[in-house]
Motif scaffolding. Structure first.
Motif, PDB file in Angstrom:
ATOM      1  N   GLY A   1       0.743  -1.208   0.109  1.00 20.08           N
ATOM      2  CA  GLY A   1       0.001   0.250   0.163  1.00 20.08           C
ATOM      3  C   GLY A   1       0.789   1.302  -0.031  1.00 20.08           C
ATOM      4  N   ILE A   2       0.572   2.356  -0.767  1.00 20.04           N
ATOM      5  CA  ILE A   2       0.979   3.584  -0.888  1.00 20.04           C
ATOM      6  C   ILE A   2       0.175   4.612  -0.506  1.00 20.04           C
ATOM      7  N   LYS A   3       0.574   5.274   0.638  1.00 16.38           N
ATOM      8  CA  LYS A   3      -0.584   6.198   1.310  1.00 16.38           C
ATOM      9  C   LYS A   3       0.063   7.549   1.098  1.00 16.38           C
ATOM     10  N   GLY A   4      -0.523   8.740   1.106  1.00 15.24           N
ATOM     11  CA  GLY A   4      -0.084   9.873   1.072  1.00 15.24           C
ATOM     12  C   GLY A   4      -1.167  10.875   0.446  1.00 15.24           C
ATOM     13  N   MET A   5      -0.996  12.407   0.796  1.00 13.75           N
ATOM     14  CA  MET A   5      -1.878  13.136   0.400  1.00 13.75           C
ATOM     15  C   MET A   5      -1.948  13.196  -1.315  1.00 13.75           C
ATOM     16  N   GLY A   6      -3.182  13.955  -1.826  1.00 13.69           N
ATOM     17  CA  GLY A   6      -3.375  14.071  -3.241  1.00 13.69           C
ATOM     18  C   GLY A   6      -2.066  14.674  -3.687  1.00 13.69           C
ATOM     19  N   GLY A   7      -1.599  14.109  -4.886  1.00 13.84           N
ATOM     20  CA  GLY A   7      -0.729  14.880  -5.616  1.00 13.84           C
ATOM     21  C   GLY A   7       0.689  14.757  -5.328  1.00 13.84           C
ATOM     22  N   ALA A   8       1.122  13.640  -4.271  1.00 17.51           N
ATOM     23  CA  ALA A   8       2.358  13.422  -3.978  1.00 17.51           C
ATOM     24  C   ALA A   8       3.049  12.421  -4.765  1.00 17.51           C
ATOM     25  N   GLY A   9       2.382  11.978  -5.718  1.00 20.70           N
ATOM     26  CA  GLY A   9       3.119  10.960  -6.642  1.00 20.70           C
ATOM     27  C   GLY A   9       2.784   9.327  -6.643  1.00 20.70           C
ATOM     28  N   LYS A  10       1.799   9.141  -5.852  1.00 20.43           N
ATOM     29  CA  LYS A  10       1.734   7.813  -5.817  1.00 20.43           C
ATOM     30  C   LYS A  10       1.257   7.107  -6.835  1.00 20.43           C
ATOM     31  N   THR A  11       0.471   7.327  -7.741  1.00 18.33           N
ATOM     32  CA  THR A  11       0.036   6.637  -8.817  1.00 18.33           C
ATOM     33  C   THR A  11       1.080   6.781 -10.038  1.00 18.33           C
ATOM     34  N   THR A  12       1.813   7.981  -9.961  1.00 15.48           N
ATOM     35  CA  THR A  12       3.013   7.969 -10.911  1.00 15.48           C
ATOM     36  C   THR A  12       4.137   6.789 -10.461  1.00 15.48           C
ATOM     37  N   THR A  13       4.080   6.788  -9.260  1.00 17.90           N
ATOM     38  CA  THR A  13       5.144   5.789  -8.849  1.00 17.90           C
ATOM     39  C   THR A  13       4.539   4.347  -9.279  1.00 17.90           C
ATOM     40  N   VAL A  14       3.409   3.932  -9.256  1.00 13.09           N
ATOM     41  CA  VAL A  14       2.637   2.876  -9.541  1.00 13.09           C
ATOM     42  C   VAL A  14       2.852   2.701 -11.056  1.00 13.09           C
TER      43      VAL A  14
ATOM     44  N   CYS B   1       8.556 -17.554 -11.801  1.00 15.55           N
ATOM     45  CA  CYS B   1       7.761 -16.987 -10.618  1.00 15.55           C
ATOM     46  C   CYS B   1       6.651 -17.852  -9.895  1.00 15.55           C
ATOM     47  N   HIS B   2       6.794 -19.045 -10.440  1.00 16.24           N
ATOM     48  CA  HIS B   2       5.697 -20.100  -9.981  1.00 16.24           C
ATOM     49  C   HIS B   2       4.247 -19.379  -9.998  1.00 16.24           C
ATOM     50  N   GLN B   3       3.635 -19.262  -9.071  1.00 19.47           N
ATOM     51  CA  GLN B   3       2.030 -18.737  -9.142  1.00 19.47           C
ATOM     52  C   GLN B   3       2.018 -17.579  -8.474  1.00 19.47           C
ATOM     53  N   LYS B   4       3.269 -16.692  -8.441  1.00 19.65           N
ATOM     54  CA  LYS B   4       3.140 -15.664  -7.643  1.00 19.65           C
ATOM     55  C   LYS B   4       2.486 -14.392  -8.322  1.00 19.65           C
ATOM     56  N   SER B   5       1.743 -13.339  -7.610  1.00 16.47           N
ATOM     57  CA  SER B   5       1.148 -12.429  -7.995  1.00 16.47           C
ATOM     58  C   SER B   5       1.743 -11.144  -7.288  1.00 16.47           C
ATOM     59  N   CYS B   6       1.807  -9.909  -8.125  1.00 18.03           N
ATOM     60  CA  CYS B   6       2.119  -8.767  -7.229  1.00 18.03           C
ATOM     61  C   CYS B   6       1.154  -7.879  -7.606  1.00 18.03           C
ATOM     62  N   MET B   7       0.622  -7.079  -6.418  1.00 18.30           N
ATOM     63  CA  MET B   7      -0.241  -6.033  -6.532  1.00 18.30           C
ATOM     64  C   MET B   7       0.121  -5.113  -5.909  1.00 18.30           C
ATOM     65  N   LEU B   8      -0.008  -3.438  -6.387  1.00 17.60           N
ATOM     66  CA  LEU B   8       0.281  -2.313  -6.050  1.00 17.60           C
ATOM     67  C   LEU B   8      -1.017  -1.712  -5.665  1.00 17.60           C
ATOM     68  N   LEU B   9      -1.177  -1.032  -4.605  1.00 16.03           N
ATOM     69  CA  LEU B   9      -2.104  -0.331  -4.338  1.00 16.03           C
ATOM     70  C   LEU B   9      -1.850   1.281  -3.990  1.00 16.03           C
ATOM     71  N   ALA B  10      -2.645   2.150  -4.576  1.00 16.84           N
ATOM     72  CA  ALA B  10      -2.354   3.663  -4.134  1.00 16.84           C
ATOM     73  C   ALA B  10      -3.684   4.384  -3.972  1.00 16.84           C
ATOM     74  N   CYS B  11      -3.580   5.089  -2.728  1.00 21.20           N
ATOM     75  CA  CYS B  11      -4.956   5.751  -2.362  1.00 21.20           C
ATOM     76  C   CYS B  11      -5.153   7.019  -3.033  1.00 21.20           C
ATOM     77  N   CYS B  12      -6.284   7.533  -3.083  1.00 21.49           N
ATOM     78  CA  CYS B  12      -6.697   8.756  -3.900  1.00 21.49           C
ATOM     79  C   CYS B  12      -6.267   8.844  -5.381  1.00 21.49           C
ATOM     80  N   LEU B  13      -6.251  10.181  -5.819  1.00 22.21           N
ATOM     81  CA  LEU B  13      -6.084  10.119  -7.265  1.00 22.21           C
ATOM     82  C   LEU B  13      -4.709  11.082  -7.482  1.00 22.21           C
ATOM     83  N   PRO B  14      -4.158  10.987  -8.507  1.00 20.88           N
ATOM     84  CA  PRO B  14      -2.816  11.217  -8.779  1.00 20.88           C
ATOM     85  C   PRO B  14      -3.053  12.645  -9.449  1.00 20.88           C
ATOM     86  N   LEU B  15      -1.638  13.636  -9.321  1.00 17.29           N
ATOM     87  CA  LEU B  15      -1.679  15.030  -9.802  1.00 17.29           C
ATOM     88  C   LEU B  15      -0.647  14.805 -10.978  1.00 17.29           C
TER      89      LEU B  15
END
Length: 1072
Positions: A213-226, A270-284
């Protein structure tokens, strides 16, 4: 755009891959499977039956799609060359392949590369129908070039399994795209560190699901990082999805595993591994391409937006610049389909969009009719249908096709301060009588449109002239687009002048004349597709006119008059234009484009700021007068004119010159250095000589089909920046292509030359010369420092067919860092001087009876291949090639050959890994061959007189493949069973072979065994312990009556032949 593809390339290509194929051969099988495999991989692929729209000219669509594709996959099948359409497509692909950023790959589906290269076999039969066509030579050249490219051959890949073959192709294309997209966006400061931190947290390689999980204020760059993490990892997975925006508060990137070679620190699975990234709020800071809808745009492109904003009194250029500097909008280059070129497009972040919407709505959130801008379709329909319009509305986009246009127009009547209106009157498709049935008349429009309008954009305008209301003094911009029936701006007798009108576009109108006096302050005029236009009435002065575009007109003469502010003039598709009178001075003119006219002479006048001049396809143009210097002229296009000469004296800074198909052109005068000239296209001219010494920075040079050209002066260094050169069709060279120069690798410099020589009976220039007459096909590529001068040596050798073979040999041997040399025809006498040569191929040399004795001096040689029916033996010096890894002597199974034996000391080739010999006269192999400890592949297929193998052949401890197809072998030495790494044994068509070695089961790695068409009577029982055997061919073995009882123990056996006639042999139930 392929924006939806996570593999889309950095440059603005519309497609990742373009598929070229013959529909009747492969559309419903191989190509269909390949297309969907690429598509499933996220690779945006063009396939004609998927993308060509009905009603479009297929050639136009294909050309645009080829130019806008990164990779080309050419599927050669038996009937590919029967289609002139496929061949034209191939020519365009090969032209694009030579340009930076494009790469073509051939796929040889059911034909061989040599069939495509020489138009023989099935390809030759398919091409035969075109032999007498004008374009035949051009098509042959394209086929040869394509066949020489690195690609894939189905029958030699994965044993011809289509599914595995397609998987391999898709994986390699995916890896190519991955290498393009693997870098981080340099504008995202610090992103590389962020991505590494997230990847570290994912702990890839463990057998568990990991959620971060990536948490932070709106516009901090969470979705850009994802997005950056997704782009970094996605190529290691077969199935992946990136959800950039959900209606909730989550962004999700999900990847499912892909088995790859050594991914992410040598992770095998990778066998049957999955990776999931979550980012809260909307990107700026997320960036994306957009076409502005009414909700967030006034124009599709930046220029549209500027024009419309300025019509409302804004200083748009300054304002947009400020917004961009403050990161409130983005300006990006994008391919606009109808413009066929990149244009600047405005982008806006969704936060900014929402903020703008809230500003509009906040005072009257529940009363949209009081909003200044309307963008929600349902609200617009309700307002117009219920006659609820108010003076608050300033901007509106309206489509009337699905509703009653009369009601819609009536609803506009109360919007007294409406300034921008985009109107789609698609009901014109019902023709005029239908319009009257709906009650929509021009008089009704007059009473409905408000006087306040400043900009009107109308599609499918159905009336013959403008309504009076549009002659109001407020109108600044008028855009009538597509299928306009208008024959005149005003009704006869009306005299209203549109004093404020600055922009006017009448696309596809029926106007016969245009009078500029109606629009005295016009800045820009577009009359594209005006096929009835015969006359332009220019007043003495048009002070404000800066841009004039006319296409498809019937104008015969045109006088620009006094237009001191003209910057851009375009008169395209004007086949009747015979006179164009330019002002004495056009100080501000920057771009002049005249296409397909009947002009015979053209006086440029005083145009000091002119940047581009195009007089393309002006077939009658004989004289171009440039009397005053044009210091800013960078691009000059004079294709298909009748000019005889051109002097560049007054064009000092020219960067691009195109004289394609100027059939009368004989002289290019360059009296002073032209250091800015990078692109020079001189094709199908009558030039006899060309001096390139004063053009030192050329990057692309086209000279094909200049069949009078006999001399090129190119001193060493003058072609140091050339990345593409084409001399095809210039006397000595039927083909000459150089392409692919790149920045030299400090640790690895190389050059590659491919020469195909052909004897001529007569030299057109020197019919009495006693020198041999030769014509060449030549392809050259290098990765070298520009100072070595190889390309200058090749181009300056002379274009006359008379060839001094000694000088020719010296020339080849003087080429520095030459690592790969392919010669078809004669061979230089002193090849030993090529100290860097790693690969040498000599073929089609019917006159080659003896190879050079100094071959042993090629100390770096790793690959040696001979295809000639005249060679009797190899020189003994060949055994000195200590680095040789591959040796091929193939004299052709269907031709008489003279090759009798291999050198006795062949075993001294200590690095040899592959040996392939095909000759109908060779009878034995030297015993020293058993000393080749690194030999992996031994192939003597077609050696019909070869009667035995050395008894110690089992000493070839690295051997993996032994192919003895069609030999006269009577028995296999028992030592064969010592070959622990042998995977393939082929003794098919060895009619003298009566048995297999008793202990053949000791070949513990054997996977394929072919004993078809032999005299064997039984199979050894030990064959049943070949635990890796997956293919067994016993066809046409008339003496073989039974199989071992335990044959069913072959657990890996997948194929056994024959499948039907072998039932009499008591196969075990397990095997069946």
């Amino acid at each position: 755009m392929a924006s939806s593809s996570k593999l889309s390339v950095q440059r603005s290509f519309k497609y990742d891959v373009f598929l070229s194929f013959r529909g009747e051969d492969t559309r419903k099988n191989f190509v269909d499977h390949l297309y969907h495999a690429l598509k499933d991989k996220g690779i945006y692929t063009y396939k004609d039956d998927e993308k060509i729209q009905k009603g479009k000219r297929i050639s136009d669509d294909l050309i645009k799609s080829i130019e806008d594709s990164k990779f080309y996959i050419i599927v050669f099948s038996k009937n590919y060359a029967s289609s002139s359409w496929c061949l034209e497509e191939l020519v365009k692909i090969m032209e694009s392949h030579k340009m930076t950023g494009h790469t073509a790959y051939p796929v040889f589906y059911d034909v061989e590369p040599t069939e495509v290269r020489k138009q023989s076999g099935a390809v030759g039969e398919a091409f035969a129908k075109h032999e007498n066509e004008e374009a035949a030579e051009k098509w042959k050249g394209a086929l040869r070039e394509a066949a020489d490219l690195a690609g894939w051959e189905l029958k030699n890949t994965n044993d011809g399994h289509e599914a595995k073959f397609i998987k391999k192709v898709v994986q390699e294309i995916s890896l190519e795209l991955r290498s393009i997209n693997s870098s981080f966006d340099e504008k995202l400061v610090g992103m590389q560190t962020r991505v590494k931190d997230v990847v570290s947290s994912l702990e890839i390689g463990t057998n568990e699901v990991r959620m971060v999980g990536i948490k932070g204020m709106g516009g901090a760059g969470k979705t850009t990082t994802v997005r950056a993490v997704y782009d970094h990892l996605s190529n290691h997975f077969e199935a992946k999805r990136l959800l950039m925006r959900c209606e909730g508060k989550y962004q999700m990137a999900r990847c499912m595993p892909l088995e790859v070679r050594n991914p992410l620190q040598d992770m095998k699975r990778c066998h049957q591994k999955s990776c999931m990234l979550l980012a809260c709020c909307l990107p700026l800071t997320v960036k994306y391409w957009v076409h502005f809808s009414v909700s967030k745009r006034l124009g599709e492109t930046k220029e549209d937006a500027i024009r419309i904003l300025e019509s409302r009194g804004f200083h748009a250029r300054i304002g947009l610049k400020v917004l961009e500097q403050r990161s409130l909008i983005t300006v990006s280059s994008k391919y606009i389909f109808n413009l066929c070129k990149p244009e600047e497009v405005l982008g806006m972040h969704d936060h900014i969009e929402e903020m703008g919407k809230n500003i509009v709505r906040r005072e009257h959130p529940d009363e949209p009719n009081k909003h200044s801008r309307l963008w929600i379709t349902k609200e617009i329909k309700d307002i117009l249908a219920n006659d609820m319009g108010t003076e608050a509305t300033r901007c509106l986009k309206l489509k009337t096709a699905r509703g009653n246009p009369r009601i819609a127009m009536k609803g506009l009547g109360k919007m007294k301060k409406l300034q921008y209106l985009e109107l789609d009157l698609a009901v014109c498709n019902f023709k005029m009588k239908k319009l009257h049935c709906l009650g929509l008349k021009i008089s009704y429009i007059n009473s409905s449109l408000p006087n306040s309008l400043k900009y009107l954009k109308c599609r499918d305008y159905p009336f013959l002239n403008l309504p009076k209301i549009l002659q109001a003094n407020n109108l600044v911009g008028l855009d009538m687009d597509s299928r306009t029936r208008m024959v005149q701006l005003r009704k006869k007798g009306e005299k209203k002048v549109l004093k404020k009108l600055k922009f006017l576009s009448l696309h596809g109108s029926k106007l016969t004349t245009y009078d500029f006096r109606i629009t005295p302050n016009l800045d820009t005029l577009y009359l594209n597709g005006s096929y009835n236009l015969k006359e332009l009435c220019m007043p003495t002065s048009c002070q404000k006119l800066t841009c004039l575009h006319i296409s498809g007109s019937r104008i015969r003469t045109f006088d620009l008059g006094l237009t001191p502010n003209m910057e851009r003039l375009s008169l395209r598709n004007s086949p009747n234009l015979v006179e164009l009178f330019m002002p004495v001075s056009c100080q501000k003119l920057k771009h002049l484009d005249i296409y397909d006219s009947k002009l015979r002479t053209f006086h440029l006048g005083l145009t000091p700021n002119l940047e581009t001049l195009s007089l393309d396809y002006c077939d009658d143009l004989e004289e171009l007068h440039v009397c005053v210097a044009c210091p800013n002229l960078k691009s000059l296009n004079l294709r298909k004119s009748r000019l005889r000469s051109l002097d560049l004296e007054l064009i000092p800074n020219l960067e691009r010159l195109d004289l394609y198909n100027c059939a009368d052109f004989v002289e290019l005068q360059v009296s002073a250095p032209r250091t800015n000239l990078k692109f020079l296209k001189l094709c199908n001219l009558r030039l006899r000589s060309l001096d390139l010494e004063l053009i030192p920075n050329l990057e692309m040079l086209y000279l094909y089909n200049c069949n009078k050209l006999v001399e090129i002066n190119a001193p060493v260094g003058c072609l140091k920046k050339v990345g593409y050169l084409n001399l095809s069709g210039c006397l000595r060279f039927t083909d000459f292509v150089f392409h692919g120069r790149s920045e030299p690798n400090v640790s690895h410099s190389s050059a590659k030359l491919d020469l195909d020589g052909e004897s001529l009976d007569l030299c057109p220039l020197h019919p009495n010369s006693n020198l041999p007459k030769l014509r060449f096909r030549c392809s050259y590529a290098e990765d070298l420092p520009s100072s070595v001068g190889n390309i200058e040596k090749l181009t300056s050798f002379g274009l006359c067919a008379c060839t001094d073979l000694k000088k020719f040999s010296d020339l080849i041997c003087s080429l520095q860092c030459l690592q790969k040399l392919t010669l078809r025809g004669d061979i230089p006498e002193y090849l030993g001087e090529l100290e860097c040569l790693k690969s040498l191929t000599v073929s089609d040399g019917d006159l080659i009876e003896k190879l050079p004795d100094d071959l042993g001096r090629l100390e770096c040689l790793e690959e040696l291949c001979f295809h000639s029916s005249e060679i009797k033996h190899l020189p003994d010096s060949i055994c000195m090639l200590k680095r040789l890894k591959s040796l091929t002597v193939n004299n052709g199974y269907y031709f008489e050959d003279l090759f009798e034996k291999l050198p006795e000391d062949l075993g001294q080739l200590e690095c040899l890994e592959e040996l392939y010999v095909s000759s109908k006269k060779i009878e034995y192999l030297p015993d020293s061959i058993c000393m080749l400890k690194r030999l992996k592949s031994l192939n003597f297929s077609g050696c019909c007189c070869l009667g035995k193998l050395p008894e110690d052949i089992g000493r070839l401890e690295s051997l993996e493949s032994l192919d003895l197809w069609g030999t006269a072998i009577k028995h296999l030495p028992d030592s064969v069973c010592l070959l622990k790494h042998l995977k393939l044994l082929d003794v098919a068509h060895c009619w003298c072979l009566g048995k297999l070695p008793k202990y053949i089961g000791h070949l513990e790695s054997l996977e394929r065994l072919d004993v078809s068409s032999t005299e064997i009577t039984h199979l050894p029982d030990s064959i049943c312990i070949l635990k890796h055997l997956n293919y067994l061919n016993l066809e046409n073995c008339p003496l073989l009556e039974e199989l071992p009882e335990d044959l069913g123990r072959l657990e890996c056996l997948e194929e056994i032949w024959p499948r039907t006639s072998i039932t009499r042999m008591e196969l075990s139930s397990e095997l069946l």
